[in-house]
Design an enzyme around this catalytic site. Structure first.
Site, PDB file in Angstrom:
ATOM      1  N   GLU A 271      35.292  41.042  39.233  1.00 39.88           N
ATOM      2  CA  GLU A 271      35.971  40.383  40.343  1.00 39.88           C
ATOM      3  C   GLU A 271      36.659  39.103  39.856  1.00 39.88           C
ATOM      4  O   GLU A 271      36.364  38.617  38.752  1.00 39.88           O
ATOM      5  CB  GLU A 271      34.939  40.042  41.428  1.00 39.88           C
TER       6      GLU A 271
ATOM      7  N   ASN B 204      42.352  42.802  44.907  1.00 38.94           N
ATOM      8  CA  ASN B 204      42.242  41.388  44.524  1.00 38.94           C
ATOM      9  C   ASN B 204      42.431  41.203  43.011  1.00 38.94           C
ATOM     10  O   ASN B 204      42.111  40.162  42.468  1.00 38.94           O
ATOM     11  CB  ASN B 204      40.879  40.824  44.964  1.00 38.94           C
TER      12      ASN B 204
ATOM     13  N   HIS C 134      40.909  42.989  40.637  1.00 38.50           N
ATOM     14  CA  HIS C 134      39.756  43.293  39.779  1.00 38.50           C
ATOM     15  C   HIS C 134      40.013  44.513  38.903  1.00 38.50           C
ATOM     16  O   HIS C 134      40.827  45.372  39.229  1.00 38.50           O
ATOM     17  CB  HIS C 134      38.458  43.425  40.594  1.00 38.50           C
TER      18      HIS C 134
ATOM     19  N   ASP D  31      32.053  51.655  35.432  1.00 33.35           N
ATOM     20  CA  ASP D  31      31.106  50.964  36.310  1.00 33.35           C
ATOM     21  C   ASP D  31      30.310  51.931  37.180  1.00 33.35           C
ATOM     22  O   ASP D  31      30.593  53.134  37.223  1.00 33.35           O
ATOM     23  CB  ASP D  31      31.860  49.937  37.183  1.00 33.35           C
TER      24      ASP D  31
HETATM   25  C1  GLP Z   1      37.033  50.177  42.676  1.00 36.37           C
HETATM   26  C2  GLP Z   1      36.633  50.468  41.201  1.00 36.37           C
HETATM   27  C3  GLP Z   1      37.760  50.158  40.286  1.00 36.37           C
HETATM   28  C4  GLP Z   1      39.030  50.757  40.877  1.00 36.37           C
HETATM   29  C5  GLP Z   1      39.427  49.957  42.074  1.00 36.37           C
HETATM   30  C6  GLP Z   1      40.582  50.561  42.846  1.00 36.37           C
HETATM   31  O1  GLP Z   1      36.265  49.245  43.302  1.00 36.37           O
HETATM   32  N1  GLP Z   1      35.456  49.801  40.748  1.00 36.37           N
HETATM   33  O2  GLP Z   1      37.490  50.667  38.984  1.00 36.37           O
HETATM   34  O3  GLP Z   1      40.073  50.697  39.955  1.00 36.37           O
HETATM   35  O4  GLP Z   1      38.331  49.651  42.889  1.00 36.37           O
HETATM   36  O5  GLP Z   1      40.187  51.638  43.612  1.00 36.37           O
HETATM   37  P1  GLP Z   1      41.204  52.587  44.366  1.00 36.37           P
HETATM   38  O6  GLP Z   1      41.875  53.386  43.312  1.00 36.37           O
HETATM   39  O7  GLP Z   1      40.357  53.432  45.272  1.00 36.37           O
HETATM   40  O8  GLP Z   1      42.154  51.730  45.086  1.00 36.37           O
END
Ligand code: GLP
Length: 248
Positions: A150, A143, A145, A74
């Site tokens: 989402e 959450n 995702h 993404d």
């Molecule tokens: C972000 C990314 C995800 C990631 C998630 C967790 O928003 N788009 O691909 O896995 O949130 O992030 P973190 O590892 O910083 O907790």
């Protein structure tokens, strides 16, 4: 490597986040050793930072990524790749600038594209043209995702522009300078896109992921917790630390 069993198929639990990250890194290293032209699906987020550090260490020990192709999950909308919080800049800083991967083979969706629907279609085409993704690594949002899919995202969703929830924006504020405007939209591979990878591996560490991981592994499979849909993938592994499994 310290691991203990939970009785959930495909779940490896480690005592520390560092050990969990090393486990995921080792799976990537093993894949690139046996398949030097592997197509990797990559992810951003703080969880992945030690994984990329381990890949850089493996490269310094002789592992080549020269024939690897990568596709990230993404990208934010409206942030140029030169913006330090863009996922392009993040991947350059954390991994690509330190290994021998061909920059032309590192793909992220373009969050600055004038025509996002065309960009999304083109991203899908590029993944298919590369032969599909061998191993997609994933973090998990608080959450539930995956990528930026989402809660509510359909199991069959494809790469597309999406709105971010308030909780996701809040969780990612730490990556932006204080007072700086933060994107509330992104372009993400869909859940259907992710499910087409030949193998998926989820890394979840820390208490902040315990609720989401418990929902993903033991709640109903469906869009309310996008990560739960990965349980329908034939080759899915889950790698966690003790805190992330504390609500299982
Ligand atoms: C972000 C990314 C995800 C990631 C998630 C967790 O928003 N788009 O691909 O896995 O949130 O992030 P973190 O590892 O910083 O907790």
């Amino acid at each position: 490597m310290a691991r203990y069993q939970t009785g959930i198929a495909g779940l490896a639990v480690h005592s520390t986040p560092a050990a969990a990250a090393q486990d995921l890194a080792q799976r990537i290293i093993d894949l690139v050793r046996v398949k030097p032209d592997a197509v990797l699906g990559l992810a951003t987020g703080g969880t992945m930072e030690p994984v990329y550090a381990a890949l850089i260490a493996a490269h310094r020990d002789g592992l080549s990524f020269a024939r690897v192709t990568s596709f990230n999950l993404d990208e934010y909308l409206g942030l140029p790749g030169s913006h330090p919080a863009s996922y392009r800049a993040t991947m350059q800083r954390l991994l690509f600038d330190h290994i021998d991967i061909d920059p032309a083979n590192t793909h992220l969706p373009n969050g600055m594209a004038a025509n996002l629907a065309a960009e999304a279609e083109d991203y899908e085409r590029r993944i298919a043209a590369a032969g599909g993704i061998d191993l997609q690594i994933l973090g998990i949002g608080r959450n539930g995702h995956i990528g930026f899919n989402e809660p509510g995202s359909a199991a069959g969703s494809r790469t597309r522009a999406v709105n971010l929830t308030a909780s996701t924006i809040e969780a990612n504020t730490r990556f932006f300078a204080e007072g700086e405007a933060q994107p509330d939209r992104a372009i993400t591979m869909g859940i259907g896109t992710i499910m087409e990878a030949r193998e998926v591996a989820v890394l979840a560490t820390g208490m902040s992921k315990a609720q989401a991981l418990s929902q993903a592994l033991t709640g109903p499979v469906g869009p309310a917790c996008p990560a739960s849909i990965l349980r329908d993938h034939p080759v899915a592994s889950w790698i966690a630390d003790a805190e992330a499994v504390s609500l299982l």
